[in-house]
Design an enzyme around this catalytic site. Structure first.
Site, short mmCIF file in Angstrom:
data_model
loop_
_atom_site.label_atom_id
_atom_site.label_comp_id
_atom_site.label_asym_id
_atom_site.label_seq_id
_atom_site.Cartn_x
_atom_site.Cartn_y
_atom_site.Cartn_z
N ASP A 35 37.15 3.88 7.39
CA ASP A 35 37.45 3.31 6.07
C ASP A 35 37.15 4.35 5.00
O ASP A 35 36.20 5.14 5.14
CB ASP A 35 36.61 2.05 5.83
CG ASP A 35 37.23 1.11 4.81
OD1 ASP A 35 37.64 0.00 5.19
OD2 ASP A 35 37.35 1.51 3.62
N ASP A 61 39.97 9.01 4.79
CA ASP A 61 41.14 8.58 4.01
C ASP A 61 42.37 8.70 4.91
O ASP A 61 42.73 9.81 5.32
CB ASP A 61 41.27 9.51 2.79
CG ASP A 61 42.50 9.20 1.94
OD1 ASP A 61 43.33 8.36 2.35
OD2 ASP A 61 42.62 9.81 0.86
N TYR A 154 54.77 -1.47 -2.70
CA TYR A 154 54.14 -2.08 -1.51
C TYR A 154 55.21 -2.57 -0.52
O TYR A 154 55.12 -2.33 0.68
CB TYR A 154 53.27 -3.25 -1.99
CG TYR A 154 52.51 -3.98 -0.92
CD1 TYR A 154 51.37 -3.45 -0.36
CD2 TYR A 154 52.93 -5.25 -0.50
CE1 TYR A 154 50.66 -4.14 0.61
CE2 TYR A 154 52.23 -5.95 0.46
CZ TYR A 154 51.08 -5.40 1.02
OH TYR A 154 50.39 -6.09 1.97
N SER A 185 49.33 -13.33 6.42
CA SER A 185 49.42 -13.93 5.08
C SER A 185 48.06 -13.76 4.41
O SER A 185 47.27 -12.93 4.83
CB SER A 185 49.81 -15.39 5.17
OG SER A 185 48.83 -16.09 5.89
N1 LIG Z 1 45.49 -9.99 2.33
C1 LIG Z 1 46.75 -10.33 2.42
O1 LIG Z 1 47.16 -11.36 1.91
C2 LIG Z 1 47.73 -9.47 3.18
C3 LIG Z 1 49.00 -9.95 3.43
C4 LIG Z 1 49.90 -9.17 4.15
C5 LIG Z 1 49.48 -7.92 4.60
N2 LIG Z 1 48.22 -7.47 4.32
C6 LIG Z 1 47.84 -6.15 4.80
O2 LIG Z 1 46.69 -6.27 5.61
C7 LIG Z 1 45.94 -5.06 5.53
C8 LIG Z 1 44.52 -5.37 5.14
O3 LIG Z 1 44.55 -6.04 3.89
P1 LIG Z 1 43.27 -6.77 3.27
O4 LIG Z 1 43.79 -7.92 2.48
O5 LIG Z 1 42.26 -7.02 4.31
O6 LIG Z 1 42.80 -5.66 2.24
P2 LIG Z 1 41.33 -5.27 1.75
O7 LIG Z 1 41.52 -4.60 0.43
O8 LIG Z 1 40.41 -6.44 1.82
O9 LIG Z 1 40.89 -4.19 2.83
C9 LIG Z 1 41.55 -2.97 2.95
C10 LIG Z 1 40.58 -1.95 3.48
O10 LIG Z 1 41.28 -0.68 3.54
C11 LIG Z 1 40.43 0.32 3.00
N3 LIG Z 1 41.25 1.42 2.49
C12 LIG Z 1 42.00 1.45 1.37
N4 LIG Z 1 42.60 2.63 1.23
C13 LIG Z 1 42.21 3.39 2.30
C14 LIG Z 1 42.49 4.71 2.71
N5 LIG Z 1 43.27 5.53 1.99
N6 LIG Z 1 41.93 5.17 3.87
C15 LIG Z 1 41.10 4.36 4.60
N7 LIG Z 1 40.80 3.11 4.24
C16 LIG Z 1 41.35 2.62 3.10
C17 LIG Z 1 39.63 -0.38 1.93
O11 LIG Z 1 38.44 0.34 1.61
C18 LIG Z 1 39.36 -1.74 2.58
O12 LIG Z 1 38.18 -1.73 3.35
C19 LIG Z 1 46.67 -4.17 4.54
O13 LIG Z 1 47.51 -3.28 5.23
C20 LIG Z 1 47.47 -5.16 3.74
O14 LIG Z 1 48.59 -4.57 3.13
C21 LIG Z 1 47.34 -8.22 3.63
#
Ligand SMILES: NC(=O)c1ccc[n+]([C@@H]2O[C@H](COP(=O)([O-])OP(=O)(O)OC[C@H]3O[C@@H](n4cnc5c(N)ncnc54)[C@H](O)[C@@H]3O)[C@@H](O)[C@H]2O)c1
Length: 249
Positions: A35, A61, A154, A185
């Site tokens: 992360d 990253d 996105y 979701s």
């Molecule tokens: N939450 C939703 O509703 C939803 C819906 C559809 C898809 N998603 C996808 O699910 C995945 C997780 O989403 P989430 O809601 O848990 O997000 P979140 O923001 O809670 O967690 C994302 C994590 O990724 C890390 N991160 C961000 N940029 C980074 C980088 N450059 N390198 C390494 N780590 C990095 C952040 O520090 C965080 O810990 C994402 O790909 C998101 O697009 C989420």
């Protein structure tokens, strides 16, 4: 799986990734949490290690080539040959198309699209070398399947991830490496935010066929399934975990 059960989860320090890390660790997987927030990666690793699981945390990253190569190196050196890799890390930078700056477009594409490409390539190189096959999971979204308002960056990145998943699945099948995508979701955190606004919560829920938000385990179960031999004949697929919000004919 018959071979080692070692998996990398990017963005595993928080949100959906953290739920998946906890589930996989409890199922006996050795997990490398990568992360950009090193504190959250090492915190979840320490917590799960205290509970008797094999989990390490790495600050990295995913949009940086050298960082992704380091994730693969550290994971294999400390945990063993990789059999799974989940490209889950994500960021957002919303605005309407007419107002969106190029930087907002590039920064989201860099993390989701370039980051997933680097992860798929790193995982595949290592899995091909060890000749033991494996499973890669990319995280997309209904935005990538059906488009969305206010996040064209996105949606573009998530659409790229779907095409990347299918292309990688076609190239890597002969090495017994499966590549699938999940479209989740609202996560727990996002659900909490939605529920604080009664009107928005009602509108949001009305779009979900099952009429409720997901439980944490309902989300992580699909990841666990796709990594397992039970999904041994599935590759190049996109599985939605959204209670029937987005349906394709
Ligand atoms: N939450 C939703 O509703 C939803 C819906 C559809 C898809 N998603 C996808 O699910 C995945 C997780 O989403 P989430 O809601 O848990 O997000 P979140 O923001 O809670 O967690 C994302 C994590 O990724 C890390 N991160 C961000 N940029 C980074 C980088 N450059 N390198 C390494 N780590 C990095 C952040 O520090 C965080 O810990 C994402 O790909 C998101 O697009 C989420």
């Amino acid at each position: 799986m018959s071979h080692s059960r070692v998996v990398v989860v990017t963005g595993g320090g928080d949100g959906i990734g953290a739920m998946v890390v906890r589930r996989l660790a409890s199922e006996g997987w050795s997990v490398c949490v990568a992360d950009i927030d090193e504190t959250s990666a090492t915190a979840i690793a320490a917590d799960l290690t205290d509970r008797g699981h094999r989990v390490i945390g790495v600050g990295a990253d995913v949009s940086c080539e050298a960082d992704v190569e380091r994730i693969g190196e550290v994971a294999e050196t400390e945990l063993g040959a990789l059999s799974g890799w989940i490209n889950n890390a994500g960021n957002t930078s919303p605005s309407m198309l007419l107002k969106m700056e190029v930087d907002a477009f590039d920064s989201v594409l860099a993390v989701h699209a370039r980051g997933s490409f680097l992860g798929v390539r790193e995982a595949a190189r290592r899995m091909v070398r060890s000749e033991s096959g494996g499973a890669i999971i990319n995280v997309t979204s209904s935005a990538g399947l059906g488009g969305t308002v206010g996040q064209i960056n996105y949606a573009s990145a998530k659409g790229a991830i779907i095409a990347m998943t299918k292309s990688a699945a076609k190239e890597l099948g002969r090495y017994n490496i499966r590549v699938n995508a999940v479209a989740p979701s609202a996560s727990t955190e996002m659900t909490r935010t939605i529920m604080t606004n009664e009107k928005f919560a009602k509108t949001y829920l009305s779009r979900i066929a099952l009429g409720r938000f997901a439980e944490a385990d309902e989300m992580s179960a699909t990841f666990s399934f796709l990594l397992s031999d039970d999904a041994g004949y599935m590759t190049g697929q996109v599985l939605s975990i959204d209670g029937g919000t987005y349906m394709v004919s």
